[in-house]
Motif scaffolding. Structure first.
Motif, PDB file in Angstrom:
ATOM      1  N   VAL A  88       0.633  -1.248  -0.029  1.00  0.00           N
ATOM      2  CA  VAL A  88      -0.124  -0.259   0.038  1.00  0.00           C
ATOM      3  C   VAL A  88       0.619   1.591   0.086  1.00  0.00           C
ATOM      4  CG1 VAL A  88      -2.260   1.327   1.653  1.00  0.00           C
ATOM      5  CG2 VAL A  88      -1.708  -1.161   1.112  1.00  0.00           C
ATOM      6  N   ALA A  93       0.906   3.826  -2.611  1.00  0.00           N
ATOM      7  CA  ALA A  93       1.024   4.913  -2.826  1.00  0.00           C
ATOM      8  C   ALA A  93       1.758   6.252  -3.342  1.00  0.00           C
ATOM      9  CB  ALA A  93       0.756   5.668  -1.793  1.00  0.00           C
ATOM     10  N   ALA A 112      -3.062   9.340   4.747  1.00  0.00           N
ATOM     11  CA  ALA A 112      -4.187   7.104   5.540  1.00  0.00           C
ATOM     12  C   ALA A 112      -5.327   7.766   6.400  1.00  0.00           C
ATOM     13  CB  ALA A 112      -2.728   6.965   6.264  1.00  0.00           C
ATOM     14  N   VAL A 168      -2.383  11.478  -2.889  1.00  0.00           N
ATOM     15  CA  VAL A 168      -3.078  10.707  -2.543  1.00  0.00           C
ATOM     16  C   VAL A 168      -3.868  10.255  -1.367  1.00  0.00           C
ATOM     17  CG1 VAL A 168      -2.464   8.450  -3.037  1.00  0.00           C
ATOM     18  CG2 VAL A 168      -0.583  10.300  -3.737  1.00  0.00           C
ATOM     19  N   TYR A 192      -5.564   7.124   0.823  1.00  0.00           N
ATOM     20  CA  TYR A 192      -6.018   6.254   0.774  1.00  0.00           C
ATOM     21  C   TYR A 192      -6.954   4.948   1.771  1.00  0.00           C
ATOM     22  CZ  TYR A 192      -1.729   5.829   2.871  1.00  0.00           C
ATOM     23  OH  TYR A 192      -0.141   6.612   3.753  1.00  0.00           O
ATOM     24  N   SER A 193      -7.365   6.155   2.335  1.00  0.00           N
ATOM     25  CA  SER A 193      -7.800   5.938   3.764  1.00  0.00           C
ATOM     26  C   SER A 193      -8.937   4.723   3.285  1.00  0.00           C
ATOM     27  CB  SER A 193      -7.720   7.118   4.826  1.00  0.00           C
ATOM     28  OG  SER A 193      -8.800   6.836   5.294  1.00  0.00           O
ATOM     29  N   GLY A 239      -7.262   9.169  -6.039  1.00  0.00           N
ATOM     30  CA  GLY A 239      -7.880   7.578  -4.927  1.00  0.00           C
ATOM     31  C   GLY A 239      -6.549   6.753  -5.226  1.00  0.00           C
ATOM     32  N   PHE A 240      -6.684   5.863  -3.947  1.00  0.00           N
ATOM     33  CA  PHE A 240      -5.223   4.439  -4.361  1.00  0.00           C
ATOM     34  C   PHE A 240      -6.089   3.386  -3.680  1.00  0.00           C
ATOM     35  CE2 PHE A 240      -2.625   1.543  -3.135  1.00  0.00           C
ATOM     36  CZ  PHE A 240      -1.423   1.144  -4.176  1.00  0.00           C
ATOM     37  N   GLN A 241      -6.346   2.249  -4.447  1.00  0.00           N
ATOM     38  CA  GLN A 241      -6.471   0.863  -3.380  1.00  0.00           C
ATOM     39  C   GLN A 241      -5.887  -0.051  -3.766  1.00  0.00           C
ATOM     40  OE1 GLN A 241     -10.403  -0.603  -4.648  1.00  0.00           O
ATOM     41  NE2 GLN A 241     -11.089  -0.815  -2.566  1.00  0.00           N
TER      42      GLN A 241
END
Length: 305
Positions: free
Chosen positions: A119, A123, A199, A219, A221-222, A242-244
């Motif tokens: 992760v 990110a 986060a 970024v 990613y929360s 957004g990051f997943q």
């Protein structure tokens, strides 16, 4: 076998006896040696309308393989994401979500490094900081955040700063190579940043966006949600990305594997040093959740069956 479960929103968590599951097609049965405790799972226990299976990161030894499994066999040491009951003596992993643990690393190393590291790595890839740029990492003492700080430094960031809720975490954050540590409640987080890795989400999104320099990238990613005003993006031509990790694992397995190998390489050479805050016995899962809920951890929280 033993398994941790709960029956209503908020718990309490308890240990019960349950049958050892049998691996189906494409699945591995793993004897768990270490289990990662994550904020998303803790949040679901306290917020989800219905009880969930306590899954997440596990590491251990393959005991049996289901039909169609080709990459692993009994005796292999592996780590991966369990989408069923993971707080248990034995758990099931889908082969596609499983990675080998290399020689020289143990199950706790794998739990502290692989998923959280992926992760953090992803990110940073989304932010793409150029050499010399300034990077801010929120939740900097968390399982993901403490690795993101080190990875930002390793890829040449000129200034790396961690943001935390508790000033007592500052020494830990600086020990990871951060140039400075700021608190969320501070009026200012210092000079603007080219990248912010967030986060936390929620109300922190607004100050995180304000901390960016013109053309900066945030970024997100929360799992904490949050809202951003479009005008705040227009001023300074800032971006939110957004990051997943689940999307990468599912849609880009080649990239997932490339990142995983790079993490282990950095670990082997000593550039990346995962920190474990505490190890708890399976029957003490509630205590592990309390540490995460209180945001008291410095690094990863792990269950050891």
């Amino acid at each position: 076998m033993r398994r941790v479960r709960y029956e209503s929103t908020g718990g309490p968590l308890f240990v019960e006896e349950a049958p050892v599951p049998e691996p189906g097609p494409g699945e591995l049965l793993v004897r768990c040696a270490a289990i990662g405790v994550t904020l998303p799972v803790v949040r679901k226990v306290t917020e989800a309308a219905e009880p969930i299976m306590l899954g997440g990161e596990i590491a251990g030894e393959v005991v049996a393989a289901g039909e169609g499994v080709t990459r692993f066999r009994p005796g292999d040491r592996v780590t991966g994401m369990c989408f069923g009951h993971g707080y248990a003596d034995f758990a099931l992993l889908h082969e596609a979500m499983t990675s080998p643990i290399p020689d020289g690393a143990d199950a706790v190393d794998a739990i502290a490094l692989v998923r959280s590291g992926l992760v953090a790595y992803g990110a940073l890839e989304a932010a793409r900081p150029a050499p010399g740029e300034a990077v801010l990492v929120t939740a900097a003492a968390s399982g993901i955040g403490h690795l993101a700080l080190q990875l930002a430094r390793a890829r040449g960031a000129g200034r790396v700063v961690g943001a935390v809720s508790d000033p007592g975490k500052a020494d830990f954050v600086r020990s990871l190579g951060a140039d400075d540590c700021v608190q969320y409640a501070d009026g200012s987080w210092g000079d603007p940043f080219d990248c912010v890795l967030d986060a936390v989400g929620g109300d922190l999104l607004t100050p995180a966006l304000a901390a960016l320099a013109p053309h900066g990238r945030l970024v997100a990613y929360s799992s904490g949600g949050g809202t951003i005003q479009a005008y705040d993006l227009l001023v300074g031509a800032k971006s939110v990305i957004g990051f997943q990790m689940a999307l990468i694992a599912r849609d880009r397995p080649d990239l997932y594997e490339q990142w995983r190998q790079e993490l282990w390489r950095l670990f082997a050479e000593g550039t990346l040093k995962p920190a474990v805050h505490a190890e708890f016995a399976l029957q003490d899962a509630a205590k592990a959740h309390e540490v995460i809920e209180a945001r008291a951890n410095l690094g990863k929280v792990v269950l050891r069956p």
